[in-house]
Design a protein around this motif. Structure first.
Motif, PDB file in Angstrom:
ATOM      1  N   LYS A  21      11.836   0.505  -9.108  1.00 43.28           N
ATOM      2  CA  LYS A  21      10.942  -0.057  -8.205  1.00 43.28           C
ATOM      3  C   LYS A  21       9.577  -0.143  -8.723  1.00 43.28           C
ATOM      4  O   LYS A  21       9.145   0.254  -9.793  1.00 43.28           O
ATOM      5  CB  LYS A  21      10.765   0.770  -6.905  1.00 43.28           C
ATOM      6  N   ASP A  70       7.848  -3.907  -4.729  1.00 39.26           N
ATOM      7  CA  ASP A  70       8.256  -3.188  -3.309  1.00 39.26           C
ATOM      8  C   ASP A  70       7.097  -2.542  -2.731  1.00 39.26           C
ATOM      9  O   ASP A  70       7.438  -2.435  -1.473  1.00 39.26           O
ATOM     10  CB  ASP A  70       9.148  -1.847  -4.165  1.00 39.26           C
ATOM     11  N   VAL A 142       9.172   3.696  -0.266  1.00 43.86           N
ATOM     12  CA  VAL A 142       9.982   2.759  -1.281  1.00 43.86           C
ATOM     13  C   VAL A 142      11.604   3.220  -1.228  1.00 43.86           C
ATOM     14  O   VAL A 142      12.321   2.863  -2.282  1.00 43.86           O
ATOM     15  CB  VAL A 142       9.267   2.645  -2.612  1.00 43.86           C
TER      16      VAL A 142
END
Length: 143
Positions: A21, A70, A142
């Motif tokens: 991420k 993200d 996330v």
């Protein structure tokens, strides 16, 4: 490792490799920017920016390159005179992204309600904050 045009990565055994991420951190205090970067770099790809204008520009650049961000950690009071709520509004014109607004200012309850209700921000945190609490919150958002 094989990278297909879909952006999905597979290792040599044809097993899916999860994408790391990406966080963008927008903070005009250089020390805090570096601290936040160090706190998250082992688990996430990190993009560090120190102004509202750079935050919007880099976000658009990464999006146009096909790179997903993200989550954004966004300071409210930035030195370039652009406030964090304006940055959040501009970025949300492009797509849905999670934004944590962080501020040492006492923000107006009506402003925060509007930002939450219109989904310009996901969470609001007051400074000072514990880095471990921030790490936990980012991990939760996330996932």
């Amino acid at each position: 490792m094989l990278l297909l045009s879909t952006g999905i990565k597979y290792n040599n055994n044809n097993h899916l490799v999860p994408r790391k991420k990406t966080l963008m951190i927008c903070e005009d205090d250089k020390d805090l920017l570096q601290l936040f970067g160090l706190a998250f770099k082992s688990k996430y790809n990190i993009i560090l920016v120190d102004s509202g204008e750079e935050c919007v520009d880099r976000y658009i650049q990464k999006k146009n390159e096909g790179n997903k961000i993200d989550l954004i950690l966004l300071d409210y009071g930035l030195r370039d005179g652009i406030l964090g709520d304006s940055v959040a509004r501009k970025i949300k014109e492009y797509d849905e992204i999670k934004i944590i607004l962080i501020s040492s200012y006492d923000l107006d309850d009506e402003l925060l309600k509007e930002l939450h209700d219109n989904k310009f921000i996901t969470k609001y945190i007051e400074k000072p904050t514990y880095v471990n609490d921030l790490i936990d919150l980012v991990s939760e958002l996330v996932c």
